[in-house]
Design a protein around this motif. Structure first.
Motif, PDB file in Angstrom:
ATOM      1  N   PHE A  76       0.836  -1.209   0.000  1.00  0.00           N
ATOM      2  CA  PHE A  76       0.000   0.000   0.000  1.00  0.00           C
ATOM      3  C   PHE A  76       0.869   1.256   0.000  1.00  0.00           C
ATOM      4  N   LEU A  77       1.897   1.290   0.845  1.00  0.00           N
ATOM      5  CA  LEU A  77       2.785   2.453   0.893  1.00  0.00           C
ATOM      6  C   LEU A  77       3.445   2.691  -0.465  1.00  0.00           C
ATOM      7  N   LEU A  78       3.925   1.616  -1.076  1.00  0.00           N
ATOM      8  CA  LEU A  78       4.559   1.728  -2.388  1.00  0.00           C
ATOM      9  C   LEU A  78       3.561   2.219  -3.434  1.00  0.00           C
ATOM     10  N   GLY A  79       2.384   1.608  -3.441  1.00  0.00           N
ATOM     11  CA  GLY A  79       1.397   1.955  -4.448  1.00  0.00           C
ATOM     12  C   GLY A  79       0.871   3.364  -4.294  1.00  0.00           C
ATOM     13  N   ALA A  82       3.224   6.151  -5.470  1.00  0.00           N
ATOM     14  CA  ALA A  82       3.287   6.318  -6.920  1.00  0.00           C
ATOM     15  C   ALA A  82       1.983   6.846  -7.495  1.00  0.00           C
ATOM     16  N   ASN A  83       0.870   6.570  -6.819  1.00  0.00           N
ATOM     17  CA  ASN A  83      -0.434   6.938  -7.348  1.00  0.00           C
ATOM     18  C   ASN A  83      -1.421   7.097  -6.203  1.00  0.00           C
ATOM     19  N   ASP A 260       8.374   9.104   0.244  1.00  0.00           N
ATOM     20  CA  ASP A 260       7.517   9.239  -0.935  1.00  0.00           C
ATOM     21  C   ASP A 260       6.040   9.142  -0.556  1.00  0.00           C
ATOM     22  N   PHE A 261       5.725   8.207   0.338  1.00  0.00           N
ATOM     23  CA  PHE A 261       4.336   8.073   0.778  1.00  0.00           C
ATOM     24  C   PHE A 261       3.871   9.347   1.481  1.00  0.00           C
TER      25      PHE A 261
END
Length: 412
Positions: A76-79, A82-83, A260-261
């Motif tokens: 979830f953090l990665l996704g 990015a979006n 990033d998150f």
């Protein structure tokens, strides 16, 4: 038989293990762990600052994030970074077990659900050379490339096809996942079935930026599969054979993931307030020199700055590292925030830590600067994470409004 080594992200010691030198070298090259020689031809494997998993032949090495952040939370953090359209239910049902097995199972499940009614088709703009007229003739290109020639013709047309960005991304992720060694027969069969459903979709070349897609009513059923596929393609690699061993790796830097998150989540949360949120905000700590040279000035890149009327209003800094056993945070973090506040002329900064706890205000002596330590517990549910960031944004803006609000209209 698959051997497994599981390490904690903050682990500083480990027992020596017996490794083939080629396996040891391959593990070291992934960047997930450091591999050091020990006595008797043994090797010591320790975390190298990243988290994830690497499988080399019959050896699986996993490094787990601190605070028991499970795989679903990590994805979830990665996704979301990015979006911001990435939703918690896009990774719902992901088991916090073997990383590759969980990724393969999740991709197969979401992919088959997306293709339940067949592969999505759409219009794609095509420019090519043909011996017959199709669409319109690109007169300029025809005269430039083939002066005086009637054939072939340079034409442009819109083709209704399955070879669209959504299908390219999904097929690329499926084919990459199929290279992961030792997936279960059931998962591998379902991935192969997915690949067959995407027949006619061109392959994405390795290293090429992912094609852009926009969520709409037409591709809504694809969204969870696509978001997971993009996360896999950005963070995973797999080789059918490297030397004598097959290799698969999924390696991420949690400090970067957290920053990033937080940047993306704060941009979304602060979007309802006046101003603009900028990540990696450029600034200088010192004044311009009298003779005008700027090359040797003290440059700063502030993690997150919210500006109003092009002037810095709120400053945030993301810190993933853990506090000391006593609960104190590194002194250098507060020195850093004092420098940011001084250079950007703001009176309060927010140190956002990845960890449990409650916010704490520190007033810096002999200054008008205050630093707020604001912990965010990553072990929360995905929805609670976003609620916490929204609370941070609201607190920061309310504080700004109290101290500088009356001048907001003239500044904007």
């Amino acid at each position: 038989m698959l051997n497994s080594i599981v390490l904690d992200e903050l682990q500083s010691s480990a027992e020596s293990v017996d490794l083939d030198p080629e396996v040891a070298a391959t593990l070291r090259d992934t960047g997930l762990v450091t591999v050091l020689p020990a006595h008797g031809g043994m090797w010591t494997i320790l975390p190298a600052g990243n988290v994830g998993a690497v499988q080399v032949g019959q050896l699986l090495v996993e490094v787990k994030p601190k605070q028991k952040v499970g795989l679903s939370r990590l994805l979830f953090l990665l996704g979301y970074a990015a979006n911001p359209g990435f939703r918690p239910d896009d990774v719902a049902g992901v088991e916090d077990t073997d990383l590759f097995a969980a990724l393969g199972e999740s991709l197969a499940r979401h992919g088959l659900r997306a293709l339940d009614r067949g592969a999505l088709s759409g219009y794609v703009h095509v420019e090519e050379s043909l011996r017959t007229v199709r669409g319109r003739i690109r007169v300029g290109d025809q005269m430039t490339r083939r002066p005086g020639m009637l054939l072939p013709l340079e034409v442009a047309y819109d083709d209704f096809t399955v070879d669209i960005p959504e299908n390219r991304i999904l097929r690329a992720a499926v084919r990459l996942m199929m290279q992961v060694p030792r997936l279960s027969g059931d998962v591998r069969w379902r991935l192969a079935h997915l690949d067959s459903k995407l027949d006619g979709v061109s392959e994405l070349r390795y290293g090429v930026p992912l094609p852009v897609w926009t969520e709409s009513r037409l591709n809504e059923r694809y969204s969870p599969a696509l978001r997971l596929a993009e996360t896999i393609l950005r963070n995973m690699s797999a080789e059918a054979g490297l030397g004598r061993h097959s290799v698969a790796s999924f390696v991420v830097n949690m400090a970067t993931v957290f920053e990033d998150f937080l940047t993306t989540a704060l941009k979304e949360a602060l979007n309802v307030y006046p101003g603009e949120t900028v990540g990696q905000y450029p600034a200088f700590l010192d004044e311009v020199e009298l003779h005008g040279r700027t090359g040797d000035r003290v440059r700063m890149l502030v993690d997150i700055v919210h500006t109003i009327g092009r002037q810095p209003a709120m400053v945030f800094d993301a810190k993933y590292k853990a506090a000391s056993p006593s609960g104190a945070y590194p002194n250098a973090d507060h020195y850093q925030m004092l420098a940011y506040c001084t250079a950007l002329e703001v009176s309060r900064a927010w140190l956002v830590y990845a960890g449990p706890g409650k916010p704490r205000l520190r007033r810096i002596r002999n200054t008008e600067v205050s630093v707020v330590e604001f912990p965010i517990d990553l072990s929360q549910t995905s929805n609670d994470l976003l609620i916490t960031v929204k609370s941070l944004a609201e607190s920061a803006f309310n504080e700004f409004w109290v101290t500088r609000g009356p001048g907001i209209r003239s500044a904007s």
